[in-house]
Design an enzyme around this catalytic site. Sequence first.
Site, short mmCIF file in Angstrom:
data_model
loop_
_atom_site.label_atom_id
_atom_site.label_comp_id
_atom_site.label_asym_id
_atom_site.label_seq_id
_atom_site.Cartn_x
_atom_site.Cartn_y
_atom_site.Cartn_z
N HIS A 1 0.77 -1.48 0.00
CA HIS A 1 0.10 0.03 0.13
C HIS A 1 0.83 1.16 0.02
CE1 HIS A 1 -3.08 -3.03 0.66
NE2 HIS A 1 -2.21 -3.54 1.47
N GLU B 1 -2.35 0.46 7.93
CA GLU B 1 -1.48 -0.73 7.68
C GLU B 1 -0.23 -0.32 6.70
OE1 GLU B 1 -3.21 -3.25 4.53
OE2 GLU B 1 -1.34 -4.35 4.36
N HIS C 1 2.55 -6.93 4.78
CA HIS C 1 1.09 -6.47 5.02
C HIS C 1 0.53 -6.64 6.57
CE1 HIS C 1 0.06 -6.09 0.73
NE2 HIS C 1 1.26 -6.71 0.67
N GLU D 1 1.30 -11.41 6.60
CA GLU D 1 0.15 -10.41 7.16
C GLU D 1 0.72 -10.49 8.65
OE1 GLU D 1 -2.17 -8.89 5.98
OE2 GLU D 1 -2.96 -9.60 4.17
ZN ZN Z 1 -2.15 -5.14 2.61
#
Ligand code: ZN
Length: 184
Positions: free
Chosen positions: A16, A31, A84, A147
Amino acid sequence: GSVKSGAKVVVIDPGHGGADPGAVGIGGLQEKRIVLDVATQVHDLLRRQGINAVLTRTNDREVDLPPRVAKAEGVNADVFVSLHANAISLSRPDINGLETYYYATGYRLAKSIHSSIRSTGSVADRGIRQARFYLLRKSSMPAVLVELGFTTGRIDAAKLKTAAHRKRLAEAIARGITTYLQEP
Ligand code: ZN
């Protein structure tokens, strides 16, 4: 930075950025900020060990998926690690934990990074999973997507917003990568 000849090349991809905050969780936790901080620390830790680490973004800007893969291919990366943080729903603060994804050749890398983070005892285990994510499918080198925890999780969010936890994650990820690179 400089490129040492013969050094392993590791591309670290903070997900992102810019107009795309990624997951937004408890208290507006974003995030894109978590992963940029962790990725930058992983990059610095690897560089100090003589590994040619490269980031796909070094600041808060939006980068599409194809240029992230192109970066890894362009520098002929040995491994590609995308970072992430998860989100499910603000009504599910009970869901917390680490997930590591691979697609084709990244399983051993996924296992090494996942185990290293798990060994810190700082995040619950939601497993190593196979997924057809763009970044994983399109990269020709072993690639994983981690993640780091849930921005919507009560336990994870409280930790992810602390510098101490982000540092612990970065150290564990760097350790997982170097262990992988040292394996025959
Ligand atoms: Zn992400």
